[in-house]
Motif scaffolding. Structure first.
Motif, short mmCIF file in Angstrom:
data_model
loop_
_atom_site.label_atom_id
_atom_site.label_comp_id
_atom_site.label_asym_id
_atom_site.label_seq_id
_atom_site.Cartn_x
_atom_site.Cartn_y
_atom_site.Cartn_z
N ALA A 140 1.00 -0.94 -0.16
CA ALA A 140 0.28 -0.28 0.40
C ALA A 140 1.21 0.98 -0.09
CB ALA A 140 -0.75 -0.42 0.97
N PHE A 141 1.96 1.35 0.75
CA PHE A 141 2.39 1.94 0.71
C PHE A 141 3.33 2.89 -0.61
CE2 PHE A 141 3.29 2.63 4.83
CZ PHE A 141 3.47 3.74 5.94
N ASN A 197 0.98 4.20 -3.16
CA ASN A 197 -0.11 5.53 -3.16
C ASN A 197 0.76 6.40 -2.19
OD1 ASN A 197 -2.79 4.06 -3.07
ND2 ASN A 197 -2.15 3.09 -1.38
N ARG A 198 1.86 5.96 -1.82
CA ARG A 198 2.84 7.68 -0.82
C ARG A 198 3.72 7.79 -1.72
NH1 ARG A 198 1.67 7.56 4.41
NH2 ARG A 198 2.59 9.86 4.08
N ARG A 235 -11.03 -1.50 -5.76
CA ARG A 235 -9.53 -0.95 -5.53
C ARG A 235 -8.63 -0.89 -6.68
NH1 ARG A 235 -8.34 -4.10 -0.22
NH2 ARG A 235 -9.34 -3.33 0.89
N ARG A 256 -9.36 2.57 -7.65
CA ARG A 256 -9.48 3.71 -6.47
C ARG A 256 -9.34 5.58 -7.15
NH1 ARG A 256 -7.01 1.86 -1.92
NH2 ARG A 256 -5.30 2.94 -1.92
N CYS A 290 -8.78 1.90 2.30
CA CYS A 290 -8.43 1.32 3.42
C CYS A 290 -7.72 -0.28 3.89
CB CYS A 290 -9.45 1.31 4.40
SG CYS A 290 -8.59 1.01 6.70
N ILE A 291 -6.76 -0.09 3.72
CA ILE A 291 -6.53 -1.64 3.65
C ILE A 291 -6.92 -2.47 5.39
CG2 ILE A 291 -4.86 -1.38 1.77
CD1 ILE A 291 -2.46 -1.73 4.18
N CYS A 319 -4.93 -2.04 8.49
CA CYS A 319 -3.51 -2.05 9.17
C CYS A 319 -3.84 -1.51 10.63
CB CYS A 319 -2.69 -1.13 8.53
SG CYS A 319 -2.65 0.44 7.70
N SER A 344 -2.73 1.56 11.10
CA SER A 344 -1.79 1.97 12.14
C SER A 344 -2.16 3.23 12.70
CB SER A 344 -0.68 2.21 10.81
OG SER A 344 -0.97 1.41 9.95
N CYS A 361 -0.90 6.60 7.30
CA CYS A 361 -1.28 5.78 6.60
C CYS A 361 -1.19 4.98 5.55
CB CYS A 361 -2.32 6.70 6.12
SG CYS A 361 -3.71 5.37 5.56
N PRO A 362 -0.51 3.93 4.54
CA PRO A 362 0.51 3.42 4.05
C PRO A 362 -0.60 3.32 2.82
CG PRO A 362 -1.01 1.54 4.91
CD PRO A 362 -1.09 3.10 5.97
N SER A 363 -2.41 3.77 2.71
CA SER A 363 -2.79 4.16 1.55
C SER A 363 -3.14 4.95 0.96
CB SER A 363 -4.03 1.95 1.90
OG SER A 363 -4.73 2.52 2.82
#
Lengths: 838, 340
Positions: free
Chosen positions: A630-631, A634-635, A802, A805, B57-58, B60, B62, B96-98
């Motif tokens: 996910a990081f 997305n980041r 997903r 998104r 949202c996954i 996690c 965090s 937040c990773p997502s």
């Protein structure tokens, strides 16, 4: 819900042909009846009847990996299907080029029937051929060694593809032949030039390869007039049997036309179109390949004098369009070649006989004319139709009227029925090519506006240029994979048929495992070295088929239409064209840039993971590493958002690979490499070959397409997307390549943007869209495909939120993330998009 | 000069609905009024706010660990933000990773915002477009808007101010100084209705508009558009449109360039649920084209030049007249309502 019904209802409303005469409607319906037709233009096979005969030239298909499992089948199948053609005395004493010219001439004139379709105004029906390559037994053995041997081309290309590098092969077409010259001189004029060049040769050269090449071209140059005479006879015969007076007159006029062209220059528009068609279709016969980017160039320019003349002499615009529409139908019959493969599958394929409309002329003049608009009408009336593929050249000063027509046509189709090419950026690329390849004599400020795209959007000069567009398709991402491992594949390749695993080898340079790197600059150095390696390797792999083609697969007819071949006495396949380059089309650009950005961000800048942890996640295809995935997704910054940090990385990647590309050339034909970006369908299929990438993409998910941002990454809208693309190409500078424009990809780069249909909902918004196109000419890339958001895509987003998104829907300016608005509103948006889409 | 920073909710590029041409619209956070139908409810509170976008949202968690205020909780329905406890520090957003958690209301300086928003200059200049400061209510950050617009003018960019008109005169004057175009909202003409649905009196708005008309008469290069949202069962009625039209005809003659009737849009429904708020108009649907056409006719009969009246925005796509109506707002959710 009411909205849902409406979505269903309006989805039936795809663009329909309109405004066509009974003749054209008949021909169009006839064409689309496909296999139900009594007549078609599928391949016919003609051979020598020898045991060693080669008919199917597989190297043309090395850039189509889907065919790899069938190469041997086709090789044997075509030979078995071939009918034997008797050969004249002295055949075997001649060069391969002469034998090919003689053999093809014999088949085209004496074995293929000459047929006229009902109501058709243009003659020239059958051209899809598979003909013997005319090898002696010794030549066949020599060639087999080069193609099928242990280190032969077939084996190497499969390795190259299986291991994720991409594909490479010397393929057909992909050029704009000198149609204008062939019309102006006629074949009589071309033959005279060939005679003069031959006569000027020394006695030694006359009996050597140069003489043989010119003799082959002289034979080929006879065919158009000889074939026209056969078709004239067919027209006369049909006229004699015709009871309808109008049709009889048409057939008689067609016969009269064929008695003039293509041997002599056309006197009317009808004759010019007739000549153009025969000249074009014989290229496809010569190459034994249907319409692979054999492009027409600027037909609204070189046909215009004939159009004007005939209009002045009383031809109505509708009569002119009727002739053009017949020509359009003929172009589509290229697809008949393999019409039986999977029902009418042939008809759904894409080849790319490109036509170019409008654009700049000398001194910055806009060249749009009446014929430009007439041709746009033809496209509009006939579409949806596949061929020829139109490309409209726009520039800063394109007339409002043209933009109005373009936007109107975009609005009526689900996407644009043409590609838009942007002159300033494109010409900058061509001038950069001139400088870097030492071609200023052939490409310069005075003539660069004469360029035209081939195939899809690949820019070339006209009538003297084969730049091997699509010959090498390279996954830039492979270098990231190799930089992570230190020069080895991340996974062992498993043959899907045999289950056999390849050994992991040290294929690339030993740059050391990335887990030991302590700074991003070290990773970059490793990546740069691996990039130089994959480019070298691509060119070496390409050389295996280039050398085979140069030695064994001359195309003497095509060579007559390309300046430089006759003058140098070299076939176009041996590098005879004045401009003879090979294009490396980079695939996975954004995947590569985003992966480098992700490595920098995750491992070095933010230290969200170690390189070892990242490697583990990649080896596990991200499974069980949800948070890191996910990081990664997305980041980190991403290319395509007009963000200077991300676009700066794109710039570095662009400089690295283009500079390495210009340093390479072919051994056998001395063709320099030039860079471009086109991904055909490779960005989809190779996504299953290339392993998981640091940008959060698992194996099996699509790679990025050409110069487009990764799927869903362009969250700042179309202008930001376009700006990023323009910057990646080099943006603008005081020392631009053409005025202030810089373009590091002379071939050009494929760019697609999807819009919400509401952008075209009324006059005021259509004006805004026109302004977007003008802005794109300033800031964007070389070529743009406009798609409209369609209900299918939205429904897919409903099913897999997903993956979508970041999908923004705009309903009259109001933005919302589609996946977050709830089912009921989603259905309403889908209904709205279906409603506004057409 | 002391540096001024703005709270920016969103920068929207290739905006085609906030003034002429292609524009970049800067949504500033904080509003002086609270319209019951507001399409950008996240713009009302001037403070930074966190929002959680469920489908990203996954799970996690965090964010929960990192929140020093203990403002976050994982419920079966998703992450819940306790708005009383949350101070909008953004720690959870950083973790937040997502990007499921977003900070609404980022801080921007004048120069950096100018640099960011002029990137589409090529599209502005080819379309008569430019940059629009919207909100929320941009005059709440009038000093910033003044300097930002001055910076844009120095770059040769056209500017537009989108205001609700409920502001003190000095703020409006400041915000208007470097604006080329003013988009001025007139929502409800009846004072009682205005109090009921907007939560404030409209006298000040009308006074400001008359003042502005005078100001614009002195600077004819500045342009004025009036915008009226067409909200079902609220503003979208003949009486209101006629009243607004009469006001325009009486007070803005020669000054106004365009009167836009902007139709209701229900896409913002999810924004309310993300903010944990109920929305009175959740069950309302877009207007029928016929309704909008009727209101345009009414507007054109008030003395306002019909040529300057434009209806924009989405209308219903199923036009069948016997289908479901546009729906009514849930009056219990409207603050100024008698049943409160």
């Amino acid at each position: 819900m009411a909205g849902r019904n409406i979505a269903k209802k309006s989805e039936g409303r795809i663009k329909e042909p309109k405004g066509n005469s009974l003749r054209i409607s008949y021909l169009r319906d006839f064409y689309f009846s496909g296999l139900d037709r009594k007549w078609n233009n599928e391949f016919t096979c003609w051979g020598l009847g020898t045991e060693w005969d080669v008919i199917y030239d597989e190297i043309y298909f090395y850039i189509v990996p889907e065919t790899y499992p069938f190469l041997q089948t086709f090789r044997s199948g075509y030979r078995q299907a071939a009918r034997t053609v008797p050969i004249p005395d002295g055949f075997w004493d001649k060069s391969i080029a002469e034998r090919r010219a003689i053999f093809n001439r014999e088949v085209i004139l004496n074995h293929l029937p000459q047929e006229i379709l009902p109501g058709d105004l243009i003659a020239g029906a059958r051209f899809n051929l598979q003909t013997s390559r005319c090898f002696t037994e010794a030549e066949a053995a020599e060639r087999d060694g080069m193609v099928l041997g242990k280190k032969g081309a077939r084996k190497q290309i499969k390795w190259f593809h299986n291991h994720g590098y991409g594909n490479a092969g010397a393929t057909a077409g992909h050029l704009v032949p000198g149609h204008e010259r062939a019309l102006t001189l006629g074949w009589a004029g071309i033959s005279k030039e060939l005679d003069d060049l031959y006569d000027a040769l020394s006695d030694k050269d006359k009996t050597g390869p140069k003489g043989a090449q010119l003799k082959a071209m002289k034979i080929a140059a006879q065919v158009p007039a000889e074939l026209a005479a056969r078709y004239a006879e067919a027209c006369r015969n049909a006229a004699a049997a015709e009871t309808n007076k109008t049709r009889r007159a048409e057939l008689e006029q067609m016969a009269a036309n064929l008695e003039v062209v293509p041997e002599k220059p056309p006197e009317t528009f009808w004759q010019a179109v007739q000549a153009l068609w025969l000249n074009h279709m014989l290229i496809m016969a010569d190459e034994n390949y249907p319409g692979p980017g054999v492009s027409f160039g600027r037909i609204d320019q070189y046909l215009y004098p004939y159009w004007e003349k005939s209009r002045a002499e009383g031809m109505s615009a509708d009569e002119g369009k009727e002739i053009l529409k017949c020509f359009w139908i003929h172009c589509n019959t290229a697809y008949d070649a393999m019409i039986r493969v999977g029902g009418n599958q042939g008809i759904t394929a894409g080849f790319g006989q490109l036509i170019t409309l409008s654009g700049l002329g000398a001194g910055g003049a806009d060249m749009t004319n009446d014929l430009t608009y007439a041709i746009l009408d033809v496209i509009d009336d006939l579409s949806p139709i596949l061929e020829p593929k139109p490309n409209v050249r726009l520039h800063r000063n394109s007339p409002e009227k043209l933009l109005d027509r373009v936007v109107e046509m975009v609005g009526e189709s689900q996407g644009a029925p043409f590609l838009l090419n942007f002159d300033e950026r494109s010409m900058a690329g061509m001038l950069r090519e001139a400088k870097l390849a030492g071609l200023e004599k052939y490409i310069n400020e005075d003539n660069v506006h004469e360029y035209a795209p081939v195939g899809c959007l690949e820019n070339t000069m006209v009538g003297n240029d084969r730049s091997g567009t699509v010959d090498i398709n390279l996954n830039l991402y492979k270098a990231v994979e190799l930089a992570l491992t230190g020069g080895r594949d991340m996974h062992r390749f498993v043959d899907p048929f045999t289950g056999k695993k390849d050994k992991l080898g040290q294929d690339g340079p030993e740059t050391g495992p990335a887990v030991h790197f302590t700074a991003f600059s070290q990773f970059w150095e490793a990546y740069a070295e691996q990039t130089r390696y994959i480019i070298r390797r691509a060119v070496e792999t390409y050389e295996l088929s280039e050398s085979v083609r140069a030695r064994f697969s001359p195309t003497p007819y095509l060579s007559c239409l390309v300046k430089g071949c006759a003058e140098s006495g070299r076939d176009i396949t041996a590098g005879g064209a004045e401009i003879s380059l090979v294009t490396i089309e980079a695939v996975t650009f954004a995947t590569t840039v985003d992966s480098l950005l992700a490595i920098k961000y995750l491992v070095f800048d933010k230290k969200l993971c170690t390189m070892a942890e990242l490697m583990e996640a990649l080896l596990d295809n991200w499974e069980g590493h949800d948070k890191l995935a996910a990081f990664a997704k997305n980041r980190p910054p991403k290319y395509g958002r007009d963000d200077d940090e991300a676009d700066g990385m794109a710039d570095r990647v662009m400089d690295l690979w283009t500079e390495a590309t210009w340093k390479q050339k072919t051994k056998s034909t001395d063709r320099k490499m030039r860079p471009g970006m086109l991904s055909w369908n490779y960005w989809i299929s190779d996504g299953f070959i290339l392993p998981a990438s640091p940008n959060g993409r698992p194996r099996g998910q699509f790679l990025s397409n050409a110069i487009c941002p990764s799927n869903g990454a362009d969250i700042n809208g179309p202008t930001a997307n376009a700006n990023s693309v323009g910057k990646a190409l080099g943006g603008k500078s005081k020392n631009g390549d053409w005025n202030e424009y810089v373009n590091k990809l002379p071939n050009g780069a494929s760019h697609t943007i999807t819009f919400n249909p509401s952008i075209l909902r009324d006059g005021e918004h259509r004006d805004k869209f026109k302004a977007f196109l003008r802005g794109y000419a300033e800031n964007g890339g070389t070529a743009l495909q406009i798609n409209m958001l369609d209900p299918d895509m939205l429904r897919e987003a409903q099913r897999r939120p997903r993956d979508y998104r970041h999908l923004l829907v705009r309903v009259t300016g109001y933005n919302a993330y589609f996946s977050s608005i709830g089912r009921e509103l989603q259905d309403e948006v889908i209904a709205r998009v279906s409603h506004e889409g057409f | 000069m002391k540096e001024v920073k703005a709270r920016v909710l969103e920068i929207m590029r290739m905006s085609t609905e906030d003034g002429p041409g292609i524009r970049t619209t800067v949504f500033l956070k904080g509003c002086t009024i609270d319209c019951a139908w507001c399409h950008n409810p996240e713009s009302i509170d001037p403070k930074p706010q966190i929002q959680w976008i469920g489908n990203r949202c996954i799970g996690c968690k965090s964010c929960i660990e990192v929140c020093k205020q203990s403002a976050l909780a994982a419920l079966p329905s998703g992450i819940e933000i306790d708005r009383e406890l949350c101070i909008g520090c953004g720690d959870c957003v950083e973790e937040c990773p997502s990007t499921a958690l977003e900070l609404m209301g980022k801080s921007w300086g004048v120069e950096e915002l100018v640099a960011e928003t002029i990137k589409d200059r090529a599209y502005f200049s080819n379309s008569g477009g430019g940059i629009t400061a919207s909100g929320g209510e941009p005059t709440m950050q009038a000093e910033f808007v003044n300097r930002y617009f001055a910076g844009l003018k120095a770059e040769g960019i056209e500017t537009a101010l989108d205001t609700c008109g409920f502001n003190n005169r000095e703020a409006l004057e400041k915000a208007v100084e470097h604006a080329d175009l003013i988009l001025f909202d007139l929502k409800l003409i009846d004072p009682a209705e205005h109090r009921r649905f907007v939560g404030a009196d409209n006298a000040k708005i009308l006074e400001n508009l008359i003042w502005l008309a005078g100001r614009l008469a002195e600077t004819p290069e500045k342009r004025l558009w009036i915008r009226t949202p067409l909200i079902p069962d609220t503003t979208a009625n003949e009486k209101n449109i006629a009243g607004i039209g009469e006001f325009i005809a009486a007070n803005l003659d020669g000054v106004i360039e365009r009167w836009e009737l902007c139709t209701f849009n229900n896409l913002c429904r999810d924004k309310y649920s993300r903010l944990g708020r109920e929305w009175a108009y959740a069950d309302c649907r877009p207007l029928r084209r016929a309704t909008v056409d009727r209101l345009v006719r009414v507007a054109g009969s008030t003395g306002v030049d019909p040529k300057i009246i434009v209806a924009g925005g989405a209308t219903r796509i199923d036009e069948d007249s016997d289908g479901p109506g546009e729906g009514r707002p849930n009056l219990r959710l409207i603050k100024g309502c008698a049943c409160d």
